[in-house]
Design a protein around this motif. Structure first.
Motif, PDB file in Angstrom:
ATOM      1  N   LEU A   1       2.490  49.486  23.943  1.00  0.00           N
ATOM      2  CA  LEU A   1       1.463  50.434  24.162  1.00  0.00           C
ATOM      3  C   LEU A   1       0.518  50.164  25.436  1.00  0.00           C
ATOM      4  N   ASN A   2       0.442  51.195  26.337  1.00  0.00           N
ATOM      5  CA  ASN A   2      -0.629  50.845  27.582  1.00  0.00           C
ATOM      6  C   ASN A   2      -1.357  51.438  27.707  1.00  0.00           C
ATOM      7  N   ASP A  40      -0.050  56.573  24.633  1.00  0.00           N
ATOM      8  CA  ASP A  40       1.431  55.914  24.215  1.00  0.00           C
ATOM      9  C   ASP A  40       1.321  55.954  22.545  1.00  0.00           C
ATOM     10  N   LEU A  41       0.012  56.356  21.920  1.00  0.00           N
ATOM     11  CA  LEU A  41       0.207  56.581  20.441  1.00  0.00           C
ATOM     12  C   LEU A  41       0.822  57.453  19.764  1.00  0.00           C
ATOM     13  N   LEU A  42       0.366  59.068  20.491  1.00  0.00           N
ATOM     14  CA  LEU A  42       1.133  59.980  19.655  1.00  0.00           C
ATOM     15  C   LEU A  42       2.599  60.030  19.983  1.00  0.00           C
ATOM     16  N   ILE A  75       4.737  64.350  24.912  1.00  0.00           N
ATOM     17  CA  ILE A  75       3.290  65.010  25.261  1.00  0.00           C
ATOM     18  C   ILE A  75       3.464  65.493  26.599  1.00  0.00           C
ATOM     19  N   ALA A  76       2.508  66.131  27.057  1.00  0.00           N
ATOM     20  CA  ALA A  76       2.570  66.526  28.541  1.00  0.00           C
ATOM     21  C   ALA A  76       0.890  66.585  28.763  1.00  0.00           C
ATOM     22  N   THR A  92      -9.557  56.583  21.050  1.00  0.00           N
ATOM     23  CA  THR A  92      -9.131  55.519  20.225  1.00  0.00           C
ATOM     24  C   THR A  92      -8.342  54.550  21.091  1.00  0.00           C
ATOM     25  N   ILE A  93      -8.831  53.292  20.922  1.00  0.00           N
ATOM     26  CA  ILE A  93      -8.357  52.232  21.779  1.00  0.00           C
ATOM     27  C   ILE A  93      -7.081  51.590  21.120  1.00  0.00           C
ATOM     28  N   PRO A  94      -5.968  51.721  21.804  1.00  0.00           N
ATOM     29  CA  PRO A  94      -4.545  51.375  21.486  1.00  0.00           C
ATOM     30  C   PRO A  94      -4.549  49.919  20.777  1.00  0.00           C
TER      31      PRO A  94
END
Length: 769
Positions: free
Chosen positions: A148-149, A153-155, A163-164, A214-216
């Motif tokens: 996760l960067n 990257d979460l969704l 996603i776009a 949200t913080i990954p």
């Protein structure tokens, strides 16, 4: 005929199934038994924290359950004898515990799980406490393996979700899943620790789901539910739902710094504010931590984007008693940016701008969100679990966009401003218990909830961010009341039925400040039955057949104009599939699914009007593979085929704009015990229609990303590369009618797009303490 509204036999089938299990639950509560039982608590051996959702099995028997929200479990209806109890959780291992039961006796055990390297050989595929979460094994593996960067990257951790980005990280992402262009969230429900992410009647569009608060590094788990088959979810849950859960505690504090191209910088601090001696961790334990994140980037566009984001989070969890826990969360997020916007292909082709240029450089925006939540979980004397959550959200949004350039206003341009100020008040409660029923155990969940959105919003014409006139401006009061009953009953040692009934009622109130004709009130309710079957052939092979009704929600501004219209169009979905392990180190999930919508209503926030697509039909195949090649090398792939059509349209104009037909995500991951980790990942989406006629095509792409890191007990260093091959690709894409300053008054309709990230190198270093 549309099965959701015109097939009463199908509806009666769902209702009778749900009512049958409801009757079973009411009769089952009165039953008593002299059989024996095993009770227990599951904890992390290192921290002492209780672990929810851990599978509990008896060796050689089909009896199984899972630990509840307080890490407790119970296995009942057992004859006297000696049993071997095992706990199973991905990345954990527990020794077998032997228990001898006398007739009518109850034994209590504590299972302490220690962390181990990930091994897919130890994975089982059934989910005894929540069978609808058939993707649990897949998502747990991904959470361990996939790097996760950023929050973006979460969704994509949701299998099959693409996603776009429209504005370099400022706006919520455009979401694609199961043949839907979900826009920013119209048909996929997202939550974090029970806090809703989707915004009803949003200034930019219905369901707008900005996940950037949200913080990954704080995310610990993800639960994915595809389709409208789960009663806990109502609004926005047509294509599915994703529940993100943040960590209860930190293993250690952390400071992290990242530096990358395009003036990109990020700083992260995770601080354990209640450090403790892990060996003295007691049942009345508590934990608390703070997390902060600052991010800045000028991005890769010709005009600097000046993108800034700050996140702050505080979370406390404590056991108030042996039976009660309290979780309190507070967070704040703020962001502002400039944007280059979508650009027409002709402007680049004719040399008016470069690929990373802009037509209107005054686009951009700002947003902030403050969250407060308290969750009280209590285990009652009769083994029921009562969970109650109250939350509050304050949200502000301000966006400047220009999609048509000089089409409507040749002199000043077509820039618009969308803004809103919103408060959300919410409550959810659930009562959950297991009941002996005819030698089986009936798992029942009764839930209630309400959500109130109170907001002011406006759509205005602007020039260089200066307001010229107002298109729509008013106050929205929208409230949802909901309740559901969910019952899960093992009919045999292998076959489990899950039936549920959900009721939603919406109150809409919109007061337009300038034009009373646009104001009004309305109310609308929906009953959504669900019926699902699961067959566990072995612990490593599960088949499922699922079905359920849902609804496609609508914007309050459109509802009040015609309260008699079908403002909550019904949806019906069904699927068959399996999760299985053909070999010990390979986990496979596959599903053949279909989804029908009575109508797809979209409130176009950019213009202040509603568009209706009419009835739609989608079907497809999902395939997810997770394979452990060696002790340290893993490969994964998601392949998703989707077919969708506008049912009432002519075959020459029945395409669903921007609906993906094929997507795939996968990669190769190395996890060395020495601390070295590396991952090479790909993303693939194919060309797809950009309009109903398929005369304009959104362009597909294939991308490679790479991540490497080296971790020791006190530090970590790493690097990541997005778009390793530096290909030219388009993120958000639309068929838009627009006009440039020197063009004819009618302009041109063609593909407009936001260019995707070029080769992007970023390094990071972390210190643990």
């Amino acid at each position: 005929m549309f099965p959701g509204s015109m097939n009463p036999r199908f509806l009666r089938f769902h209702l009778l199934g749900a009512l049958f299990l409801c009757l079973c639950s009411t009769t089952g509560f009165a039953q008593t038994s002299l059989s024996s039982s095993i009770r227990g608590i599951v904890t992390d051996s290192a921290s002492g924290q209780r672990l929810p959702g851990v599978g509990i099995r008896l060796e050689g028997l089909t009896a199984a359950t899972a630990s509840d929200a307080l890490g407790a479990f119970r296995l009942g209806n057992l004859p006297a004898g000696t049993y071997t109890v095992r706990a199973t959780a991905l990345g954990y291992r527990s020794p077998a515990t032997t228990v001898t039961l006398g007739a009518g006796a109850t034994q209590t055990v504590t299972l302490r799980l220690s962390t181990v390297a990930l091994s897919l050989r130890e994975v089982t595929v059934s989910q005894p406490r929540d069978p609808n979460q058939s993707l649990a094994t897949i998502t747990q593996i991904d959470r361990v393996l996939r790097p996760l960067n950023s929050a973006q990257d979460l969704l994509p951790l949701v299998p099959g979700l693409f996603i776009a980005q429209h504005a370099g990280g400022g706006k919520a992402e455009q979401i694609f899943i199961r043949g839907f262009d979900v826009d920013h969230g119209t048909d996929f429900n997202v939550s974090v620790d029970g806090l809703p992410v989707n915004m009803v009647s949003h200034a930019h569009g219905q369901g707008y789901a900005d996940f950037h608060f949200t913080i990954p590094e704080t995310i610990e788990a993800l639960k994915v539910y595809k389709g409208p088959y789960t009663a806990r979810f109502g609004d926005f849950a047509t294509a599915g739902s994703g529940e993100f859960i943040t960590k209860t505690s930190l293993e250690q504090s952390q400071v992290k710094l990242e530096v990358g191209q395009f003036d990109t910088r990020r700083a992260l601090v995770l601080l354990d504010v209640l450090p403790k001696d892990k060996h003295l961790f007691t049942q009345n334990s508590e934990s608390a931590y703070l997390a902060t994140e600052y991010y800045f980037s000028n991005s890769y566009f010709d005009a600097k984007q000046h993108f800034k984001r700050f996140n702050g989070l505080g979370k406390y969890t404590g056991l108030l008693s042996e039976r009660t826990s309290l979780t309190v969360l507070g967070s704040h997020f703020t962001s502002n940016w400039d944007a280059s916007g979508q650009v027409p292909e002709r402007a680049i082709r004719e040399g008016t701008i470069s690929r990373f240029g802009s037509i209107d450089p005054s686009e951009g925006g700002s947003t902030n969100r403050t969250n407060a939540s308290a969750i009280l979980t209590t285990t009652l004397s009769h083994d029921a679990v009562l969970r109650q959550q109250a939350y509050f959200v304050n949200y502000n949004f301000n966006l400047y966009s220009n999609f048509t350039f000089f089409l409507d206003k040749p002199e000043d341009g077509d820039e618009i401003r969308q803004n809103e100020q919103r408060n959300i008040y919410g409550y959810t409660g659930s009562y959950e218990r297991d009941t002996p029923l005819g030698g089986r155990t009936l798992h029942s969940v009764l839930g209630v909830g309400t959500r109130l959105d109170d907001l002011d919003l406006a759509l205005r014409n602007t020039v260089n961010r200066e307001v010229r006139d107002t298109i729509v401006s008013g106050h929205i009061y929208e409230q949802n009341f909901n309740a559901y009953l969910d019952e899960t009953l093992p009919l045999t040692d292998h076959l489990t039925v899950n039936a549920a009934l959900r009721v939603d009622y919406f109150r809409f109130n919109f007061r337009e400040q300038r034009d009373p004709a646009l104001s009004g009130k309305a109310g609308k309710g929906r009953v959504s039955p669900k019926l699902n079957l699961y067959y566990d052939l072995t612990p490593n092979v599960q088949f499922f057949a699922r079905s359920g009704f849902g609804f496609h929600s609508n914007d309050a501004r459109a509802v009040v104009l015609d309260p008699r219209a079908n403002v909550l169009p019904r949806a019906i979905g069904y699927e068959v599939g399996s999760t299985f392990k053909p070999v010990p180190s390979l986990v496979v999930n596959t599903a053949l699914w279909a989804l029908h919508l009575q109508d797809e209503l979209v409130y176009v926030g950019d213009g202040g009007f509603t568009e209706s697509s009419g009835r739609t039909r989608r079907y497809g195949v999902d395939l997810a593979l997770r394979y452990q090649l060696t002790r340290t090398l893993f490969v994964d792939a998601d392949l998703n085929y989707n077919h969708g059509r506008l049912v009432e349209a002519h075959p020459d104009s029945n395409r669903i704009p921007l609906a993906p037909t094929f997507t795939s995500i996968g990669g190769l991951t190395l996890k060395q015990p020495s601390g070295l980790s590396a991952s090479l990942r790909y993303r693939r989406i194919n060309d797809r229609p950009a309009n109903e006629f398929n005369s304009v095509r959104a362009r597909g792409y294939f991308l490679l990303d790479a991540v490497v890191s080296y971790t020791r007990s006190r530090f970590q260093v790493g690097a990541s590369i997005e778009n390793l091959l530096n290909v030219e690709w388009n993120q958000a894409q639309f068929d838009t009618q627009s006009r440039l300053p020197t063009e004819p008054a009618e302009g041109f309709s063609e593909l407009h797009f936001t260019p995707g990230t070029p080769f992007f190198l970023k390094g990071n270093v972390s210190v643990f303490f």
